[in-house]
Design a protein around this motif. Sequence first.
Motif, PDB file in Angstrom:
ATOM      1  N   ASP A 186       0.799  -1.225   0.000  1.00 32.75           N
ATOM      2  CA  ASP A 186       0.000   0.000   0.000  1.00 32.75           C
ATOM      3  C   ASP A 186       0.838   1.284   0.000  1.00 32.75           C
ATOM      4  O   ASP A 186       0.641   2.165  -0.836  1.00 32.75           O
ATOM      5  CB  ASP A 186      -0.948   0.008   1.206  1.00 32.75           C
ATOM      6  N   VAL A 187       1.794   1.399   0.909  1.00 30.91           N
ATOM      7  CA  VAL A 187       2.533   2.657   1.063  1.00 30.91           C
ATOM      8  C   VAL A 187       3.374   2.982  -0.164  1.00 30.91           C
ATOM      9  O   VAL A 187       3.371   4.117  -0.653  1.00 30.91           O
ATOM     10  CB  VAL A 187       3.422   2.613   2.329  1.00 30.91           C
ATOM     11  N   LEU A 188       4.096   1.995  -0.690  1.00 33.07           N
ATOM     12  CA  LEU A 188       4.951   2.251  -1.851  1.00 33.07           C
ATOM     13  C   LEU A 188       4.137   2.640  -3.086  1.00 33.07           C
ATOM     14  O   LEU A 188       4.465   3.634  -3.755  1.00 33.07           O
ATOM     15  CB  LEU A 188       5.842   1.039  -2.120  1.00 33.07           C
ATOM     16  N   PRO A 189       3.066   1.913  -3.427  1.00 33.48           N
ATOM     17  CA  PRO A 189       2.238   2.363  -4.555  1.00 33.48           C
ATOM     18  C   PRO A 189       1.652   3.752  -4.345  1.00 33.48           C
ATOM     19  O   PRO A 189       1.562   4.547  -5.298  1.00 33.48           O
ATOM     20  CB  PRO A 189       1.133   1.303  -4.624  1.00 33.48           C
ATOM     21  N   ALA A 190       1.263   4.077  -3.104  1.00 36.27           N
ATOM     22  CA  ALA A 190       0.718   5.412  -2.825  1.00 36.27           C
ATOM     23  C   ALA A 190       1.780   6.483  -3.024  1.00 36.27           C
ATOM     24  O   ALA A 190       1.493   7.580  -3.528  1.00 36.27           O
ATOM     25  CB  ALA A 190       0.173   5.467  -1.391  1.00 36.27           C
ATOM     26  N   ALA A 191       3.020   6.184  -2.626  1.00 34.34           N
ATOM     27  CA  ALA A 191       4.105   7.140  -2.810  1.00 34.34           C
ATOM     28  C   ALA A 191       4.359   7.394  -4.291  1.00 34.34           C
ATOM     29  O   ALA A 191       4.525   8.540  -4.722  1.00 34.34           O
ATOM     30  CB  ALA A 191       5.371   6.629  -2.138  1.00 34.34           C
ATOM     31  N   VAL A 192       4.380   6.326  -5.076  1.00 38.82           N
ATOM     32  CA  VAL A 192       4.575   6.477  -6.518  1.00 38.82           C
ATOM     33  C   VAL A 192       3.437   7.289  -7.121  1.00 38.82           C
ATOM     34  O   VAL A 192       3.658   8.210  -7.929  1.00 38.82           O
ATOM     35  CB  VAL A 192       4.680   5.089  -7.191  1.00 38.82           C
ATOM     36  N   ARG A 193       2.221   6.979  -6.721  1.00 38.98           N
ATOM     37  CA  ARG A 193       1.044   7.660  -7.258  1.00 38.98           C
ATOM     38  C   ARG A 193       1.056   9.148  -6.938  1.00 38.98           C
ATOM     39  O   ARG A 193       0.677   9.991  -7.754  1.00 38.98           O
ATOM     40  CB  ARG A 193      -0.205   6.991  -6.682  1.00 38.98           C
ATOM     41  N   ASN A 194       1.530   9.494  -5.735  1.00 41.03           N
ATOM     42  CA  ASN A 194       1.503  10.891  -5.286  1.00 41.03           C
ATOM     43  C   ASN A 194       2.839  11.611  -5.439  1.00 41.03           C
ATOM     44  O   ASN A 194       3.016  12.711  -4.918  1.00 41.03           O
ATOM     45  CB  ASN A 194       1.049  10.944  -3.822  1.00 41.03           C
ATOM     46  N   LYS A 195       3.780  10.947  -6.141  1.00 45.36           N
ATOM     47  CA  LYS A 195       5.099  11.541  -6.423  1.00 45.36           C
ATOM     48  C   LYS A 195       5.847  11.920  -5.148  1.00 45.36           C
ATOM     49  O   LYS A 195       6.443  12.992  -5.038  1.00 45.36           O
ATOM     50  CB  LYS A 195       4.962  12.745  -7.353  1.00 45.36           C
TER      51      LYS A 195
END
Length: 332
Positions: free
Chosen positions: A188-197
Amino acid sequence: MTAETLSIPGLAKPASRIALGTWAIGGAMWGGADDANAARTIDKALDLGINVIDTAPVYGFGHSEEVVGRAVEGKRDKVILATKVGLNWQGGKIFRDSRPARIEQEIEDSLRRLRTEYIDLYQVHWPDVETPLEETARALENLVKAGKVRALGVSNFSPAQMDEFSKFAPLATIQPPYNLFEREIEQDVLPAAVRNKLVVLAYGPLCRGLLSGRMTADRKFEGDDLRNHDPKFQQPRFDQYLKAVEDLKGIAEKHGKSMLALAVRWVLDRGPTIALWGARKPEQISGVEEAFGWTLDEADMKAIDTILTRDIQNPVGPEFMAPPARNRVQGQ
């Protein structure tokens, strides 16, 4: 050495993709402080091209920040100083506290200890569920407007908490635990970081020394060393993790690299990441240059996953490190 870099939103200079983590430099939970070696370690990191130094007030109850502040005096323009906010302590007991009044006190204490007029990256250390995130975020945004902070980050936050924080203040980074053995953020956290730059500052890339390739089954941990309470370092799990490390060394050797370099390279190849390399002695930062200038391919990644699945039964995460909420310590 030419260090790999990336840009952190809000900061003028590029950040090295390896940062110096200074938890152990504070002494507490690591068997005591050694300031002379700590200063030499910071100097060596800067010489190697590492320009991000990550610390926190709770590391040695201010001691790590003081050591860092002395070490970078006169070199401030070369350094990205990252510290944290949102933990408090009473009688040595640590608890979460991100109330605006606590933030106002902590920023002044950190600026004084770090001997600086501003902090490049100011991160909420752990989410404080008893304080509305809006209050915390707005208090931190006020510090940015006042010129005391350049960019904001959070640590150990869920994607939902990151999203809520971002409604009230711009977020540049997330700092979660992340290494070959502790991979929960991939859900969850890593995909969210990628999504939100967002840039990911991955702490514990060597899993508290386990992935250094230098640890043996007879290793003893003295005094208040937190590894006395880490489930990975208790039998029978300890032997399982050490077996995995031995098998992973084969992949490192294929590339002509050390186990330590493999562990850090793996983190760097997983996304927009900076690996926090914790060290308290100069020799513990030797080998940083080995992590740059190469990558792990898809076959390497699959081989790594196969080793972990085969060698480790019932893997555990870093949950044991989480500090309690404020009401559990203060009785509020």
